[in-house]
Design a protein around this motif. Sequence first.
Motif, PDB file in Angstrom:
ATOM      1  N   PRO A   6       0.213  -6.736  -0.602  1.00 17.74           N
ATOM      2  CA  PRO A   6      -0.387  -5.609  -1.322  1.00 17.74           C
ATOM      3  C   PRO A   6       0.104  -5.425  -2.759  1.00 17.74           C
ATOM      4  CG  PRO A   6       0.468  -4.905   0.817  1.00 17.74           C
ATOM      5  CD  PRO A   6       0.907  -6.321   0.598  1.00 17.74           C
TER       6      PRO A   6
ATOM      7  N   SER B 123      -6.448  -3.424   0.166  1.00 18.55           N
ATOM      8  CA  SER B 123      -5.539  -4.559   0.362  1.00 18.55           C
ATOM      9  C   SER B 123      -4.553  -4.773  -0.791  1.00 18.55           C
ATOM     10  CB  SER B 123      -6.339  -5.845   0.594  1.00 18.55           C
ATOM     11  OG  SER B 123      -7.054  -6.215  -0.562  1.00 18.55           O
ATOM     12  N   HIS B 124      -4.635  -3.946  -1.832  1.00 17.31           N
ATOM     13  CA  HIS B 124      -3.708  -4.114  -2.967  1.00 17.31           C
ATOM     14  C   HIS B 124      -3.378  -2.755  -3.553  1.00 17.31           C
ATOM     15  CE1 HIS B 124      -2.030  -5.544  -6.776  1.00 17.31           C
ATOM     16  NE2 HIS B 124      -1.907  -6.725  -6.181  1.00 17.31           N
ATOM     17  N   GLN B 125      -2.159  -2.605  -4.028  1.00 16.70           N
ATOM     18  CA  GLN B 125      -1.695  -1.322  -4.556  1.00 16.70           C
ATOM     19  C   GLN B 125      -2.451  -0.867  -5.802  1.00 16.70           C
ATOM     20  OE1 GLN B 125       2.458  -2.204  -5.065  1.00 16.70           O
ATOM     21  NE2 GLN B 125       2.967  -1.627  -2.954  1.00 16.70           N
TER      22      GLN B 125
END
Length: 138
Positions: free
Chosen positions: A65, A99-101
């Motif tokens: 992430p 799925s990613h910060q």
Amino acid sequence: MINYNNNIIDSIDVFDIIRHIKDPEYPNTLEQLKVVNEDWITVEDNINDKKDCCYIKIYFTPTVPHCHLAPTIALCIREKINQYLPKRSKIEIYITPGSHQTEEEINKQINDKERIIAALENPEIYDLVQKCIKEDEY
């Protein structure tokens, strides 16, 4: 190299183009790491009644992430597709939601034409992208 200029393409074709891209950090392909998946690709062919134009939307999931190379992965996907598909094709690439910060920030960056051009003008980034999309014998 397959020429799709005169053929109808679909998500399977696009997946076949990008599945063997190597990850910038790992010795694996994006498919092996489950970064890309055929189900995360949509293709609309002959948009606006133009036979040599299509709209491709791709989602990808970084391995972690906080992946700092997510923009580079997107550049690799875009460059690999550009090698095969008509130049008038419209390509949008997004990080899979959740799925990613910093997915919103990265999504803006990886779909901004000026940023894409600027990134590829950087010799280090360009060389890394070329290394990742280089085709090996499979």
